[in-house]
Design an enzyme around this catalytic site. Structure first.
Site, mmCIF file in Angstrom:
data_model
loop_
_atom_site.group_PDB
_atom_site.id
_atom_site.type_symbol
_atom_site.label_atom_id
_atom_site.label_comp_id
_atom_site.label_asym_id
_atom_site.label_seq_id
_atom_site.Cartn_x
_atom_site.Cartn_y
_atom_site.Cartn_z
ATOM 1 C CB SER A 219 -0.939 -0.061 1.198
ATOM 2 O OG SER A 219 -1.923 0.907 1.078
ATOM 3 C CG ASP B 90 -13.615 7.393 -3.892
ATOM 4 O OD1 ASP B 90 -14.746 7.282 -3.501
ATOM 5 O OD2 ASP B 90 -13.067 8.422 -4.238
ATOM 6 C CG HIS C 49 -4.933 -3.403 -0.038
ATOM 7 N ND1 HIS C 49 -4.389 -2.622 -1.013
ATOM 8 C CD2 HIS C 49 -4.512 -2.891 1.120
ATOM 9 C CE1 HIS C 49 -3.680 -1.676 -0.455
ATOM 10 N NE2 HIS C 49 -3.736 -1.819 0.837
#
Ligand SMILES: *[C@@H]1O[C@H](CO)[C@@H](O)[C@H](O)[C@H]1NC(C)=O
Ligand SMILES: *[C@@H]1O[C@H](CO)[C@@H](O)[C@H](O)[C@H]1NC(C)=O
Ligand SMILES: *[C@@H]1O[C@H](CO)[C@@H](O)[C@H](O)[C@H]1NC(C)=O
Length: 449
Positions: free
Chosen positions: A183, A384, A409
């Site tokens: 991330s 979002d 993710h």
């Protein structure tokens, strides 16, 4: 060697950067829950004595303002070292970067960097990001203090940590350092390699959203597509059921006070829906619940997978038009139960009050700090799934990209599990192969071949 060995991984369904409103914080609570479970779970079916021997934490003294030589103030940054696979001081160093939350010993004991270490006799180091976890400078989270929080500061910390830890741990000056991150920390890993190629040999960037955008509505498009994806338990019917459930919530919100009071009771909401801003937050919280099911699909600790969510939304029941709405209500209960929360919270006033607290919170996921960073640097705050902001196509022979189908993710960074999909196994294997190619070339160059 050619420049820019940043491996940009963009799993199909990713994201992890949220804004500050209540719905966003539901996502962050989910993220924290998944991370905590990953860090505390045993590395294998037989934990044995090895699991008990967690590495101690160390503290590095770092410059508060690395860009101002006359500012002598410093802060302590937390790190962990796992040297049990370290074969020699010439071996590679895998530097696992922390992102927008606290880090723990799990960063060097579990997950992909630690799993890769034995193959190369690598030293594994985890470095917590400044202003998160316990690496918070004296003075707390005051706005004046937060000007020392940015990706540029974090990268300066990576450089000084790399230099200081080389000396402290007596790492050979020819050892290749490889940054890992997922991330936002994945973006940092890639940027560290790009900016400091003389110090960072390569980077593995998982689900790294390296492109900044202001209006990131593409997130919802990925969530929508994921709900239709049969590979993870979705279908076009599931997508339609989700739409119908949301339409029903919206209808009840508009249908006056009595309908709203009933909705509140049915959803197990903490407070009334009298204020328009709280009604908007409620819709956002429900959207975060669906987004969270996609984002953390298949991850240990995630209360709701896409398959389970679709199962609830599509329960035939009495064939009633309200069946999807009932399914959504059940999904809310599953998530609240998973997070240990009594009711669904969406008060904007409460969220703002929490964000104003400048005292560091030990267990905090760093909402205030992350809101500051998203507002001042990234513009991700319209809350979002995120691979659209990542690099999913190779940018040249030394910059490979890998898109792992149906992986959520940063899933490639997680510890291996028997339930891992063949695609995920293949994805991890190709990261292994890519590193092998790079590190083998490096060994040849060092040997003068
Ligand atoms: C650099 O640090 C000095 C000493 O703290 C301070 O007086 C000065 O204002 C700082 N400069 C900038 C540009 O922040
Ligand atoms: C570091 O490693 C070198 C090479 O093995 C050795 O000569 C030296 O004594 C070590 N230094 C420390 C402080 O351990
Ligand atoms: C069927 O409808 C009844 C009455 O509305 C309700 O109590 C029951 O829970 C429904 N069954 C299912 C499986 O949804």
């Amino acid at each position: 060697m050619a420049a820019g060995r940043a491996l940009g991984l963009g799993p199909l369904l990713l994201l992890s950067l949220w804004g500050a409103s209540a719905p966003a914080s539901l996502l962050r609570r989910l993220g924290e829950h998944v991370r905590r479970l990953r860090d505390s779970s045993s590395p294998g079916p037989n934990p044995g004595p090895a699991a008990a021997a967690l590495p101690a934490e160390g503290w590095l003294q770092q410059a508060l303002d690395p860009f101002n030589a006359s500012d002598g103030r410093s802060f302590l940054q937390r790190y962990w070292v796992n040297d049990r696979h370290w074969a020699s001081r010439d071996g590679p160093v895998f530097l696992h970067l922390g992102g927008e939350g606290s880090l723990g010993p799990g960063a060097v004991m579990r997950g992909h960097p630690a799993a890769l270490a034995p193959a190369w006799g690598a030293l594994v180091i985890g470095l917590e990001h400044r202003f998160y976890g316990l690496s918070i400078p004296a003075g707390g989270l005051d706005t004046a203090q937060l000007r020392f929080l940015s990706s540029r500061h974090a990268l300066a910390d990576v450089v000084s940590a790399r230099l200081a830890l080389s000396r402290l741990l007596n790492v050979s000056s020819s050892s290749p350092w490889v940054c890992f991150g997922g991330s936002y920390a994945g973006s940092l890993a890639a940027w560290a390699r790009l900016k400091f190629p003389h110090l960072i040999f390569a980077a593995v960037a998982s689900s790294a959203p390296v492109r900044a955008v202001l209006d990131f509505s593409a997130y919802n498009e990925v969530v929508s597509r994921s709900l239709t994806s049969t590979a993870i338990g979705g279908s076009p019917e599931c997508w339609a059921a989700a739409s119908s459930a949301f339409a029903e919530v919206a209808r009840r919100l508009r249908a006056g006070e009595a309908a709203r009071a009933a909705l509140r009771a049915e959803l197990g909401a903490c407070a009334s829906l009298d204020r328009a801003e709280d009604r908007a937050e409620l819709l956002g919280a429900l959207q975060a619940l669906v987004g969270g099911a996609v984002q953390y699909d298949g991850q240990a600790g995630a209360p709701l997978s896409v398959r389970r969510l679709c199962g609830l939304l599509q329960a035939r029941g009495n064939g009633s038009r309200l069946a999807p709405y009932r399914g959504l209500r059940q999904a809310v209960q599953v998530v609240l139960h998973g997070l240990g929360q009594k009711c669904l919270s969406f008060s904007r006033a409460e969220t703002v009050a929490q964000l104003r607290v400048t005292e560091p919170q030990v267990s905090s996921v760093g909402d205030r700090q992350w809101l500051y960073q998203t507002c001042t640097e990234f513009g991700f705050w319209d809350a979002d799934p995120w691979h659209v902001l990542s690099v999913t196509q190779a940018l040249g022979p030394s910059v490979s990209a890998l898109l792992i189908p149906s992986a959520s993710h940063c899933l490639d960074m997680a510890p291996e599990r028997p339930s891992d999909s063949p695609n995920l196994r293949l994805g991890r294997q190709s990261i292994f192969q890519q590193l092998r190619t790079w590190l083998r070339v490096d060994t040849r160059i060092r040997a003068g071949l």
